[in-house]
Design a protein around this motif. Structure first.
Motif, PDB file in Angstrom:
ATOM      1  N   PRO A 197      -8.311   2.962  11.674  1.00  0.00           N
ATOM      2  CA  PRO A 197      -8.717   4.095  12.510  1.00  0.00           C
ATOM      3  C   PRO A 197      -8.313   5.454  11.928  1.00  0.00           C
ATOM      4  N   SER A 198      -7.471   5.441  10.908  1.00  0.00           N
ATOM      5  CA  SER A 198      -7.011   6.697  10.320  1.00  0.00           C
ATOM      6  C   SER A 198      -8.172   7.451   9.676  1.00  0.00           C
ATOM      7  N   LYS A 199      -8.224   8.753   9.890  1.00  0.00           N
ATOM      8  CA  LYS A 199      -9.289   9.569   9.301  1.00  0.00           C
ATOM      9  C   LYS A 199      -9.116   9.708   7.792  1.00  0.00           C
ATOM     10  N   ASN A 200      -7.915   9.425   7.303  1.00  0.00           N
ATOM     11  CA  ASN A 200      -7.652   9.523   5.868  1.00  0.00           C
ATOM     12  C   ASN A 200      -7.635   8.151   5.200  1.00  0.00           C
ATOM     13  N   HIS A 201      -8.376   7.216   5.762  1.00  0.00           N
ATOM     14  CA  HIS A 201      -8.458   5.876   5.168  1.00  0.00           C
ATOM     15  C   HIS A 201      -9.813   5.689   4.501  1.00  0.00           C
ATOM     16  N   ILE A 202      -9.784   5.052   3.332  1.00  0.00           N
ATOM     17  CA  ILE A 202     -11.008   4.751   2.595  1.00  0.00           C
ATOM     18  C   ILE A 202     -11.111   3.238   2.457  1.00  0.00           C
ATOM     19  N   CYS A 203     -12.170   2.682   2.968  1.00  0.00           N
ATOM     20  CA  CYS A 203     -12.372   1.234   2.917  1.00  0.00           C
ATOM     21  C   CYS A 203     -13.225   0.884   1.707  1.00  0.00           C
ATOM     22  N   CYS A 204     -12.654   0.171   0.770  1.00  0.00           N
ATOM     23  CA  CYS A 204     -13.423  -0.281  -0.389  1.00  0.00           C
ATOM     24  C   CYS A 204     -12.709  -1.433  -1.073  1.00  0.00           C
ATOM     25  N   ASP A 205     -13.457  -2.184  -1.829  1.00  0.00           N
ATOM     26  CA  ASP A 205     -12.924  -3.305  -2.607  1.00  0.00           C
ATOM     27  C   ASP A 205     -12.733  -2.802  -4.032  1.00  0.00           C
ATOM     28  N   ILE A 206     -11.494  -2.528  -4.414  1.00  0.00           N
ATOM     29  CA  ILE A 206     -11.241  -1.918  -5.725  1.00  0.00           C
ATOM     30  C   ILE A 206     -11.587  -2.841  -6.881  1.00  0.00           C
ATOM     31  N   SER A 207     -11.745  -4.131  -6.606  1.00  0.00           N
ATOM     32  CA  SER A 207     -12.079  -5.061  -7.686  1.00  0.00           C
ATOM     33  C   SER A 207     -13.524  -4.936  -8.132  1.00  0.00           C
ATOM     34  N   SER A 208     -14.353  -4.272  -7.307  1.00  0.00           N
ATOM     35  CA  SER A 208     -15.780  -4.206  -7.648  1.00  0.00           C
ATOM     36  C   SER A 208     -16.400  -2.822  -7.528  1.00  0.00           C
ATOM     37  N   ASP A 209     -15.942  -2.022  -6.556  1.00  0.00           N
ATOM     38  CA  ASP A 209     -16.613  -0.740  -6.328  1.00  0.00           C
ATOM     39  C   ASP A 209     -15.628   0.311  -5.841  1.00  0.00           C
ATOM     40  N   CYS A 210     -15.434   1.334  -6.654  1.00  0.00           N
ATOM     41  CA  CYS A 210     -14.542   2.435  -6.284  1.00  0.00           C
ATOM     42  C   CYS A 210     -15.294   3.748  -6.148  1.00  0.00           C
ATOM     43  N   SER A 211     -16.594   3.661  -5.912  1.00  0.00           N
ATOM     44  CA  SER A 211     -17.409   4.874  -5.860  1.00  0.00           C
ATOM     45  C   SER A 211     -16.986   5.805  -4.731  1.00  0.00           C
ATOM     46  N   GLN A 212     -16.409   5.215  -3.645  1.00  0.00           N
ATOM     47  CA  GLN A 212     -15.982   6.055  -2.525  1.00  0.00           C
ATOM     48  C   GLN A 212     -14.861   7.003  -2.919  1.00  0.00           C
ATOM     49  N   LEU A 213     -14.089   6.621  -3.940  1.00  0.00           N
ATOM     50  CA  LEU A 213     -12.946   7.444  -4.343  1.00  0.00           C
ATOM     51  C   LEU A 213     -13.378   8.672  -5.142  1.00  0.00           C
ATOM     52  N   ILE A 214     -14.556   8.620  -5.705  1.00  0.00           N
ATOM     53  CA  ILE A 214     -15.035   9.738  -6.528  1.00  0.00           C
ATOM     54  C   ILE A 214     -15.207  10.996  -5.684  1.00  0.00           C
ATOM     55  N   ASP A 215     -15.505  10.799  -4.398  1.00  0.00           N
ATOM     56  CA  ASP A 215     -15.785  11.930  -3.512  1.00  0.00           C
ATOM     57  C   ASP A 215     -14.566  12.386  -2.720  1.00  0.00           C
ATOM     58  N   LEU A 216     -13.370  12.073  -3.187  1.00  0.00           N
ATOM     59  CA  LEU A 216     -12.168  12.566  -2.513  1.00  0.00           C
ATOM     60  C   LEU A 216     -12.221  14.085  -2.402  1.00  0.00           C
ATOM     61  N   PRO A 217     -11.817  14.624  -1.263  1.00  0.00           N
ATOM     62  CA  PRO A 217     -11.958  16.066  -1.045  1.00  0.00           C
ATOM     63  C   PRO A 217     -10.950  16.931  -1.788  1.00  0.00           C
ATOM     64  N   SER A 218      -9.991  16.338  -2.428  1.00  0.00           N
ATOM     65  CA  SER A 218      -8.973  17.148  -3.106  1.00  0.00           C
ATOM     66  C   SER A 218      -8.512  16.474  -4.383  1.00  0.00           C
ATOM     67  N   GLU A 219      -7.800  17.237  -5.207  1.00  0.00           N
ATOM     68  CA  GLU A 219      -7.196  16.665  -6.402  1.00  0.00           C
ATOM     69  C   GLU A 219      -5.989  15.820  -6.000  1.00  0.00           C
ATOM     70  N   VAL A 220      -5.547  14.968  -6.923  1.00  0.00           N
ATOM     71  CA  VAL A 220      -4.524  13.970  -6.596  1.00  0.00           C
ATOM     72  C   VAL A 220      -3.245  14.260  -7.372  1.00  0.00           C
ATOM     73  N   ASP A 221      -2.138  14.279  -6.647  1.00  0.00           N
ATOM     74  CA  ASP A 221      -0.829  14.464  -7.276  1.00  0.00           C
ATOM     75  C   ASP A 221      -0.139  13.132  -7.544  1.00  0.00           C
ATOM     76  N   TYR A 222      -0.279  12.201  -6.596  1.00  0.00           N
ATOM     77  CA  TYR A 222       0.442  10.933  -6.712  1.00  0.00           C
ATOM     78  C   TYR A 222      -0.461   9.774  -6.319  1.00  0.00           C
ATOM     79  N   LEU A 223      -0.443   8.737  -7.138  1.00  0.00           N
ATOM     80  CA  LEU A 223      -1.253   7.540  -6.909  1.00  0.00           C
ATOM     81  C   LEU A 223      -0.337   6.329  -6.947  1.00  0.00           C
ATOM     82  N   ILE A 224      -0.316   5.577  -5.859  1.00  0.00           N
ATOM     83  CA  ILE A 224       0.575   4.421  -5.758  1.00  0.00           C
ATOM     84  C   ILE A 224      -0.255   3.167  -5.501  1.00  0.00           C
ATOM     85  N   PHE A 225      -0.006   2.137  -6.288  1.00  0.00           N
ATOM     86  CA  PHE A 225      -0.670   0.848  -6.109  1.00  0.00           C
ATOM     87  C   PHE A 225       0.296  -0.130  -5.447  1.00  0.00           C
ATOM     88  N   SER A 226      -0.034  -0.533  -4.232  1.00  0.00           N
ATOM     89  CA  SER A 226       0.794  -1.503  -3.523  1.00  0.00           C
ATOM     90  C   SER A 226      -0.079  -2.608  -2.936  1.00  0.00           C
TER      91      SER A 226
END
Length: 234
Positions: A37-66
């Motif tokens: 329900p979070s407005k800052n959540h992106i639903c995608c399967d990173i193993s196949s399609d990350c196209s949703q991440l290309i349209d992030l509204p801002s630049e990224v300072d920190y990226l964490i894989f968990s």
């Protein structure tokens, strides 16, 4: 306000990392295959399609894989664990700010054999550590982006809190063989992420940080002898 992305940030260790980053003032986007329900959540399967991440509204300072794949299929294990990381990085590499930081939650199974995990888990984690080192050199030269791995031992986290609360014999055993005398918690990982995703770690890259209370420093033979009550003649 720093912008952080937590892959797998809605469950387990990832949810604790997300909460910690929000508390310190980051704008945090979570990514997973599940809806949220979070407005800052992106639903995608990173193993196949990350196209949703290309349209992030801002630049990224920190990226964490968990994130983690839970299954027994070799191909899917590597698709999610390893290729998923590469897919995300390729999708947002142009959005990573200078001196940004990427942290990958791996496992001590990349260094040791843990009997409860299968072969594909071990080999994918070892490959993940190697991939991290490649990125550290490649992206460090491009725009000073840092890459590091965290290798936890057994942890108490939201999903297994009840298990370790009721299985006190197992918890006591782990604590007995750990030099710092306690099990690690998800908060311990979140605190290290907090450090690696800050200006205090701008000269650290390409490392695997073992987070196990000193357990990896103790010889296996010594642990076995102490548990069995066998003394060794000096």
């Amino acid at each position: 306000m720093p912008t952080s992305i937590v892959i797998g940030g809605t469950r387990g260790i990832g949810s604790v990392i997300t909460s910690n980053l929000i508390k310190r003032g980051d704008k945090v986007f979570t990514v997973s295959r599940r809806n949220s329900p979070s407005k800052n959540h992106i639903c995608c399967d990173i193993s196949s399609d990350c196209s949703q991440l290309i349209d992030l509204p801002s630049e990224v300072d920190y990226l964490i894989f968990s994130h983690r794949y839970r299954g027994d299929d070799w191909n899917e294990t590597f698709d999610v664990t390893l290729k998923g990381v590469d897919n995300v990085i390729q999708a947002i590499s142009s959005k990573l700010n200078i001196e940004s930081s990427v942290v990958i939650i791996s496992s001590n199974a990349s260094q040791f054999i843990v009997s409860e995990q299968p072969a594909q888990y071990h080999s994918s984690r070892a490959a993940l550590d190697s991939l991290m080192r490649y990125y550290a050199v490649t992206f460090g030269k491009k725009n000073k982006v840092r890459f590091n791995c965290i290798l936890p031992s057994s942890l108490i986290k939201p999903e297994n809190l009840d298990f370790f609360s009721t299985n006190t014999k197992l918890r006591n055993l782990i604590e007995d063989i750990t030099p710092l005398g306690r099990m690690g918690k998800a908060e311990d990982i979140a605190n290290i992420v907090d450090f690696l995703c800050s200006s205090k770690s701008t000269f650290l890259t390409g490392h695997c940080f073992m987070v196990d209370g000193g357990l990896s420093l103790v010889g296996q033979e010594s642990i076995a002898r102490n548990l069995m009550g066998y003394n060794h003649d000096k």
